[in-house]
Design a protein around this motif. Structure first.
Motif, short mmCIF file in Angstrom:
data_model
loop_
_atom_site.label_atom_id
_atom_site.label_comp_id
_atom_site.label_asym_id
_atom_site.label_seq_id
_atom_site.Cartn_x
_atom_site.Cartn_y
_atom_site.Cartn_z
N GLU A 13 82.27 36.51 -0.42
CA GLU A 13 81.56 35.39 0.18
C GLU A 13 82.22 34.06 -0.20
N GLN A 14 82.32 33.19 0.78
CA GLN A 14 82.97 31.88 0.58
C GLN A 14 82.01 30.92 -0.11
N SER A 15 82.53 30.10 -1.01
CA SER A 15 81.71 29.09 -1.68
C SER A 15 81.28 28.03 -0.67
N PRO A 16 80.07 27.47 -0.86
CA PRO A 16 79.63 26.44 0.08
C PRO A 16 80.53 25.20 0.02
N GLN A 17 80.70 24.59 1.16
CA GLN A 17 81.49 23.36 1.29
C GLN A 17 80.55 22.18 1.48
N ILE A 18 80.98 20.98 1.09
CA ILE A 18 80.19 19.78 1.28
C ILE A 18 79.76 19.71 2.75
N GLY A 19 78.46 19.50 2.97
CA GLY A 19 77.94 19.38 4.32
C GLY A 19 77.42 20.68 4.92
N ASP A 20 77.69 21.83 4.26
CA ASP A 20 77.16 23.10 4.78
C ASP A 20 75.64 23.06 4.75
N ARG A 21 75.04 23.76 5.68
CA ARG A 21 73.58 23.83 5.79
C ARG A 21 73.04 25.07 5.08
N ILE A 22 71.75 25.06 4.82
CA ILE A 22 71.07 26.23 4.26
C ILE A 22 70.85 27.19 5.42
N THR A 23 71.50 28.36 5.36
CA THR A 23 71.46 29.27 6.51
C THR A 23 70.74 30.59 6.23
N GLU A 24 70.22 30.79 5.04
CA GLU A 24 69.47 32.01 4.73
C GLU A 24 68.23 32.03 5.61
N THR B 177 64.89 25.06 -3.78
CA THR B 177 66.11 25.46 -3.07
C THR B 177 66.80 24.23 -2.50
N VAL B 178 66.01 23.35 -1.90
CA VAL B 178 66.57 22.12 -1.31
C VAL B 178 67.21 21.27 -2.40
N ARG B 179 66.53 21.09 -3.53
CA ARG B 179 67.05 20.29 -4.64
C ARG B 179 68.35 20.88 -5.16
N ASP B 180 68.37 22.20 -5.38
CA ASP B 180 69.58 22.85 -5.89
C ASP B 180 70.74 22.72 -4.90
N TRP B 181 70.45 22.82 -3.61
CA TRP B 181 71.49 22.77 -2.58
C TRP B 181 72.07 21.36 -2.45
N MET B 182 71.20 20.36 -2.42
CA MET B 182 71.66 18.97 -2.24
C MET B 182 72.18 18.35 -3.52
N GLU C 251 71.84 19.31 3.37
CA GLU C 251 73.21 19.82 3.42
C GLU C 251 73.73 19.99 2.00
N TYR C 252 74.75 20.81 1.84
CA TYR C 252 75.30 21.05 0.51
C TYR C 252 75.88 19.75 -0.06
N ARG C 253 75.25 19.29 -1.15
CA ARG C 253 75.63 18.06 -1.84
C ARG C 253 75.52 16.81 -0.97
N GLN C 254 74.77 16.92 0.14
CA GLN C 254 74.55 15.80 1.06
C GLN C 254 73.13 15.87 1.61
N PHE C 255 72.75 14.80 2.27
CA PHE C 255 71.48 14.74 2.97
C PHE C 255 71.67 13.78 4.14
N GLY D 108 71.62 26.07 10.53
CA GLY D 108 70.73 26.33 9.41
C GLY D 108 69.36 25.67 9.55
N TRP D 109 68.75 25.38 8.41
CA TRP D 109 67.39 24.84 8.37
C TRP D 109 67.39 23.32 8.43
N SER D 110 66.39 22.78 9.13
CA SER D 110 66.17 21.33 9.18
C SER D 110 64.66 21.10 9.20
N LEU D 111 64.26 19.94 8.74
CA LEU D 111 62.84 19.59 8.66
C LEU D 111 62.56 18.50 9.69
N ARG D 112 61.80 18.88 10.74
CA ARG D 112 61.55 17.96 11.85
C ARG D 112 60.17 17.31 11.71
N TYR D 113 60.15 16.00 11.96
CA TYR D 113 58.92 15.24 12.04
C TYR D 113 58.72 14.89 13.51
#
Length: 151
Positions: free
Chosen positions: A2-13, A22-27, A79-83, A62-67
């Motif tokens: 499995e490839q390591s996540p890259q900056i900007g990757d989304r949560i796809t599980e 999970t969000v805190r650890d990812w970002m 996103e990985y290390r981003q928001f 991946g996942w997104s939170l819509r208002y």
């Protein structure tokens, strides 16, 4: 392998929406502070207006939170290390943006000018890495939909 996540990757599980940990650890903690601040701002200025809804956009998005109420307000993208935040500006909102063009920070104007315009509006995706970035987005959201009067 499995490839390591890259900056900007989304949560796809896709087994279910991510929880706050999970969000805190990812970002990462710095971006998560911006995430939490923006969510708190929405709850404070738009109390009981929106019910945030996790959406799964497939393996690529991946996942997104819509208002959203009747129209989309914004979508938060962990996103990985981003928001980032996606704001769709319809014709009326674009006219308002243009009226205030020289009052916005230059970074936001550049983002606006480079954003693609679709039939439903201009899709602006803003990376949030500072309080100034978050302020740009909150001003944009306030312009898009003024908060209800406070009682």
């Amino acid at each position: 392998m499995e490839q390591s996540p890259q900056i900007g990757d989304r949560i796809t599980e896709k087994s279910g929406p991510p929880d706050e940990n999970t969000v805190r650890d990812w970002m990462g903690p710095k971006r998560f502070v911006q995430w939490a601040e923006l969510r708190n701002w929405i709850e404070t200025y738009y109390p009981a207006v929106f019910a945030p809804d996790w959406l799964y956009g497939g393996k690529k998005r991946g996942w997104s939170l819509r208002y959203k109420k009747s129209k989309a307000f914004c979508t938060l993208l962990p996103e990985y290390r981003q928001f980032s935040v996606l704001v769709v500006l319809g014709r009326a909102e674009r006219d308002k943006f243009e009226e205030r063009r020289y009052g916005w920070r230059s970074q936001l104007v550049k983002l606006y000018d480079e954003a693609t315009t679709y039939p439903d509006g201009k899709w602006l995706t803003a990376a949030i890495s500072s309080a100034a970035d978050r302020r740009d987005v909150t001003e944009l959201l306030t312009m898009k939909r003024p908060p209800p009067p406070r009682s």
